[in-house]
Design a protein around this motif. Structure first.
Motif, PDB file in Angstrom:
ATOM      1  N   GLN A  97       0.787  -1.076  -0.060  1.00  0.00           N
ATOM      2  CA  GLN A  97       0.089  -0.018  -0.072  1.00  0.00           C
ATOM      3  C   GLN A  97       0.745   1.351  -0.122  1.00  0.00           C
ATOM      4  O   GLN A  97       1.784   1.462   0.794  1.00  0.00           O
ATOM      5  CB  GLN A  97      -0.867   0.158   1.068  1.00  0.00           C
ATOM      6  CG  GLN A  97      -1.877   1.142   1.154  1.00  0.00           C
ATOM      7  CD  GLN A  97      -2.727   1.142   2.343  1.00  0.00           C
ATOM      8  OE1 GLN A  97      -2.847   0.180   3.168  1.00  0.00           O
ATOM      9  NE2 GLN A  97      -3.885   2.062   2.506  1.00  0.00           N
ATOM     10  N   TRP A 145     -15.567   1.446  -3.502  1.00  0.00           N
ATOM     11  CA  TRP A 145     -15.503   0.657  -2.076  1.00  0.00           C
ATOM     12  C   TRP A 145     -14.028   0.581  -2.118  1.00  0.00           C
ATOM     13  O   TRP A 145     -13.742   0.323  -0.861  1.00  0.00           O
ATOM     14  CB  TRP A 145     -16.330  -0.569  -2.271  1.00  0.00           C
ATOM     15  CG  TRP A 145     -15.581  -1.639  -3.403  1.00  0.00           C
ATOM     16  CD1 TRP A 145     -15.858  -1.895  -4.695  1.00  0.00           C
ATOM     17  CD2 TRP A 145     -14.657  -2.517  -2.959  1.00  0.00           C
ATOM     18  NE1 TRP A 145     -15.358  -2.845  -5.022  1.00  0.00           N
ATOM     19  CE2 TRP A 145     -14.272  -3.248  -4.186  1.00  0.00           C
ATOM     20  CE3 TRP A 145     -13.794  -2.919  -1.931  1.00  0.00           C
ATOM     21  CZ2 TRP A 145     -13.375  -4.400  -4.403  1.00  0.00           C
ATOM     22  CZ3 TRP A 145     -12.686  -3.844  -1.927  1.00  0.00           C
ATOM     23  CH2 TRP A 145     -12.736  -4.477  -3.133  1.00  0.00           C
ATOM     24  N   SER A 149     -12.845   2.291   4.007  1.00  0.00           N
ATOM     25  CA  SER A 149     -12.268   1.438   5.197  1.00  0.00           C
ATOM     26  C   SER A 149     -12.722   1.830   6.473  1.00  0.00           C
ATOM     27  O   SER A 149     -12.687   3.161   6.752  1.00  0.00           O
ATOM     28  CB  SER A 149     -10.837   1.425   4.986  1.00  0.00           C
ATOM     29  OG  SER A 149     -10.147   0.399   6.137  1.00  0.00           O
ATOM     30  N   PRO A 150     -13.343   0.877   7.393  1.00  0.00           N
ATOM     31  CA  PRO A 150     -13.236  -0.388   7.445  1.00  0.00           C
ATOM     32  C   PRO A 150     -14.773  -0.682   6.885  1.00  0.00           C
ATOM     33  O   PRO A 150     -15.438   0.036   6.609  1.00  0.00           O
ATOM     34  CB  PRO A 150     -13.135  -0.929   8.672  1.00  0.00           C
ATOM     35  CG  PRO A 150     -13.864   0.401   9.477  1.00  0.00           C
ATOM     36  CD  PRO A 150     -13.595   1.545   8.857  1.00  0.00           C
ATOM     37  N   LYS A 151     -14.915  -2.037   6.554  1.00  0.00           N
ATOM     38  CA  LYS A 151     -16.127  -2.573   6.058  1.00  0.00           C
ATOM     39  C   LYS A 151     -16.702  -1.697   4.781  1.00  0.00           C
ATOM     40  O   LYS A 151     -17.710  -1.066   4.847  1.00  0.00           O
ATOM     41  CB  LYS A 151     -17.093  -2.463   7.216  1.00  0.00           C
ATOM     42  CG  LYS A 151     -16.627  -3.577   8.443  1.00  0.00           C
ATOM     43  CD  LYS A 151     -17.805  -3.584   9.588  1.00  0.00           C
ATOM     44  CE  LYS A 151     -17.364  -4.378  10.551  1.00  0.00           C
ATOM     45  NZ  LYS A 151     -18.234  -4.341  11.631  1.00  0.00           N
ATOM     46  N   PRO A 152     -16.203  -2.084   3.677  1.00  0.00           N
ATOM     47  CA  PRO A 152     -16.641  -1.485   2.411  1.00  0.00           C
ATOM     48  C   PRO A 152     -18.066  -2.070   2.047  1.00  0.00           C
ATOM     49  O   PRO A 152     -18.916  -1.630   1.157  1.00  0.00           O
ATOM     50  CB  PRO A 152     -15.523  -1.468   1.452  1.00  0.00           C
ATOM     51  CG  PRO A 152     -14.838  -2.722   1.903  1.00  0.00           C
ATOM     52  CD  PRO A 152     -14.826  -2.758   3.389  1.00  0.00           C
ATOM     53  N   HIS A 203     -11.905  -8.698   0.977  1.00  0.00           N
ATOM     54  CA  HIS A 203     -11.644  -7.604   1.624  1.00  0.00           C
ATOM     55  C   HIS A 203     -12.622  -7.147   2.728  1.00  0.00           C
ATOM     56  O   HIS A 203     -13.213  -6.106   2.477  1.00  0.00           O
ATOM     57  CB  HIS A 203     -11.655  -6.611   0.331  1.00  0.00           C
ATOM     58  CG  HIS A 203     -10.786  -7.036  -0.916  1.00  0.00           C
ATOM     59  ND1 HIS A 203      -9.288  -6.868  -0.767  1.00  0.00           N
ATOM     60  CD2 HIS A 203     -11.377  -7.472  -2.090  1.00  0.00           C
ATOM     61  CE1 HIS A 203      -9.093  -7.399  -2.161  1.00  0.00           C
ATOM     62  NE2 HIS A 203     -10.212  -7.706  -2.846  1.00  0.00           N
ATOM     63  N   MET A 205     -12.467  -5.884   5.855  1.00  0.00           N
ATOM     64  CA  MET A 205     -12.092  -4.836   6.499  1.00  0.00           C
ATOM     65  C   MET A 205     -11.694  -3.556   5.361  1.00  0.00           C
ATOM     66  O   MET A 205     -11.123  -2.557   6.066  1.00  0.00           O
ATOM     67  CB  MET A 205     -11.117  -4.977   7.713  1.00  0.00           C
ATOM     68  CG  MET A 205     -11.794  -5.890   8.372  1.00  0.00           C
ATOM     69  SD  MET A 205     -13.310  -5.656   9.421  1.00  0.00           S
ATOM     70  CE  MET A 205     -12.916  -4.321  10.122  1.00  0.00           C
ATOM     71  N   GLY A 206     -11.690  -3.758   4.179  1.00  0.00           N
ATOM     72  CA  GLY A 206     -10.993  -2.812   3.599  1.00  0.00           C
ATOM     73  C   GLY A 206     -10.063  -3.489   2.413  1.00  0.00           C
ATOM     74  O   GLY A 206      -9.711  -4.811   2.506  1.00  0.00           O
ATOM     75  N   THR A 208      -7.460  -5.326   0.519  1.00  0.00           N
ATOM     76  CA  THR A 208      -6.190  -5.951   0.953  1.00  0.00           C
ATOM     77  C   THR A 208      -4.993  -5.781  -0.059  1.00  0.00           C
ATOM     78  O   THR A 208      -5.196  -6.043  -1.116  1.00  0.00           O
ATOM     79  CB  THR A 208      -6.575  -7.654   1.154  1.00  0.00           C
ATOM     80  OG1 THR A 208      -7.623  -7.576   1.994  1.00  0.00           O
ATOM     81  CG2 THR A 208      -5.162  -8.352   1.710  1.00  0.00           C
TER      82      THR A 208
END
Length: 476
Positions: A97, A145, A149-152, A203, A205-206, A208
């Motif tokens: 990232q 999406w 973050s988090p949870k898209p 993905h 929590m967002g 990866t």
């Protein structure tokens, strides 16, 4: 400095070309080796996304082609947007990232595709398939999406709900006449349902990113973003390599006079300050109040300042010509400004009215009409006699509406401020609201109107077998 910047850009382009040439000559599509820390294989998350594209997206594209026209054109744009997202996911599976600024630059291809789809809808408001175009336009931001973050996953569901508002209209119009449109709705909504399942599995929590390999950047990920589905990303160029080939190879660049002068001045050392002009007390802002009042600018005693070219001003919002016409069976009232004398006196039962982006205006509709839609209007007033279908208010602000006769349903969606005056004959009207605020219904009583607010806040409780929702009691 401009020439140095141009040189850097050419170097980056040359590196990108060498990476592509190196990948084509050293790697086959099935090669999953690793070079310079970048894995050449396809991650499971990318393979899963490929399955989504080959099934749900491909099915949607197929159903859109059966409808042809604007729907097919927009569907091709959706397919292109998913290809851009697939390229981004491939890059994320190979690189670590990057910083937030670099992420924004890498997301630009996807955001441009989303903007293209939404612009297409705005340019085709007169289309017979406008509800289809709106369903896609309102929900395509779900592809963003990857930046949530988090949870898209819930974000995609919210965009899916925005599409449902318009797909329900499509189903209402075609469920008894043309089942191709019903199949189209199912195929489109299935995309977002499958995307939610994909995000939940890969993905949660967002997005990866890879834990190994180099950090992603606009230069390092250039080739990965340019490749289509099915090909692994090329590795960085293996050292040592031949010097990059430029388009103007063989032409020797001579240092420009401006660059030579720059380096000559830098090499003066301490003597460089000898060219600075002494500033007297009369020219110092903090010692001269009159200069502060003028904004602190003084003319140079040695140079005459000629007015240079003006910097380009930001373009003002494009003004559209007002529209007030009957197009087939649709009354179009669009882009009206400060018009309080708009009247439609001849209406028929099969006609509909579409009111778009009107500001500080009032419209009176006489007779009986099928339906009325108010979209993106501000400080707009509507007075009508009878509507046999529905009156809809969407994405608007400060709307006032008066019913003189009857109307079975009024729908309010994404609107701030809506006052509805009902007649004695319209007291059985159903009012459906969503994502709206400051809504008031005025009921005639004793020769006057009594105002009743529409609830905006609700409470939900489990009664042992089901959820029970009722308006929350707000104490004044």
């Amino acid at each position: 400095m401009a020439e140095m910047q141009g040189l850097m850009e050419r170097l980056e382009r040359a590196v990108g070309r060498l990476e592509l040439l190196s990948a084509a000559s050293h790697l086959s599509p099935g090669d999953c080796g690793e070079m310079n820390g970048v894995n050449g294989g396809v991650a499971p998350s990318v393979e899963a996304f490929d399955k989504l594209m080959k099934s749900m997206v491909a099915e949607f594209l197929k159903k859109s082609r059966t409808l042809a026209g604007d729907v097919e054109t927009q569907a091709e744009m959706v397919h292109s947007a998913f290809q851009a997202q697939r390229a981004f996911l491939l890059m994320a599976s190979q690189y670590q990232q990057p910083q937030e600024n670099d992420v924004a630059a890498l997301l630009k291809p996807i955001s441009e595709k989303i903007q293209e789809i939404q612009t297409f809808r705005e340019r085709n408001r007169g289309s017979a398939m406008f509800n289809h175009l709106s369903a896609v336009s309102e929900s395509i931001p779900a592809l963003g999406w990857i930046a949530v973050s988090p949870k898209p996953g819930p974000y995609v569901k919210e965009m899916n709900d925005a599409a449902t508002f318009y797909t329900n209209r499509v189903l209402k119009d075609y469920k008894h006449s043309d089942l191709r449109h019903v199949d189209w709705v199912k195929s489109y909504l299935n995309i977002w349902s499958e995307l939610q399942a994909y995000i939940k599995e890969h993905h949660t929590m967002g997005l990866t990113w890879s834990k190994t390999g180099p950090v992603a950047s606009t230069t390092a990920a250039l080739s990965a973003l340019s490749l289509g589905p099915g090909l692994p990303p090329p590795p960085p160029p293996p050292p040592p390599g031949p010097p990059p080939l430029f388009e103007n190879e063989g032409r020797k660049e001579e240092s420009s006079p401006s660059r030579s002068a720059l380096f000559a001045q830098l090499n003066q050392g301490e003597a460089i300050t000898k060219g600075l002009r002494h500033v007297t007390d009369e020219q110092k802002i903090y010692k001269n109040p009159s200069l502060r009042a003028q904004g602190g600018q003084t003319p140079s005693p040695t140079k005459s300042h000629s007015p240079g070219p003006k910097s380009p001003q930001s373009r003002s919002p494009q003004k559209h010509a007002p529209v007030f016409e009957l197009e087939g069976k649709k009354w179009r009232v669009e882009y009206q400004e400060d018009k309080n004398d708009l009247v439609i006196s001849e209406t028929e039962l099969k006609q509909v009215a579409y009111i778009f982006k009107c500001n500080k205006s009032t419209l009176q509709m006489k007779g009986k009409i099928n339906s009325i839609t108010i979209d993106n209007c501000t400080k707009f007033g509507l007075v009508f006699d009878n509507v046999v279908g529905i009156v809809e208010v969407i994405n608007s602000k400060d709307i006032q509406m008066q019913v003189m006769g009857r109307v079975p349903t009024i729908s309010i969606n994404k609107t701030e401020g809506c006052h509805i005056y009902l007649s004695e004959d319209a007291l059985d009207c159903e009012i459906v609201s969503a994502k709206s605020s400051e809504m008031n219904i005025l009921i005639p009583q004793d020769g006057d109107y009594r105002e009743f607010p529409v609830p905006e806040q609700f409470k939900t409780a489990w009664d042992g077998s089901k959820l029970v929702t009722e308006p929350a009691e707000i104490m004044a």
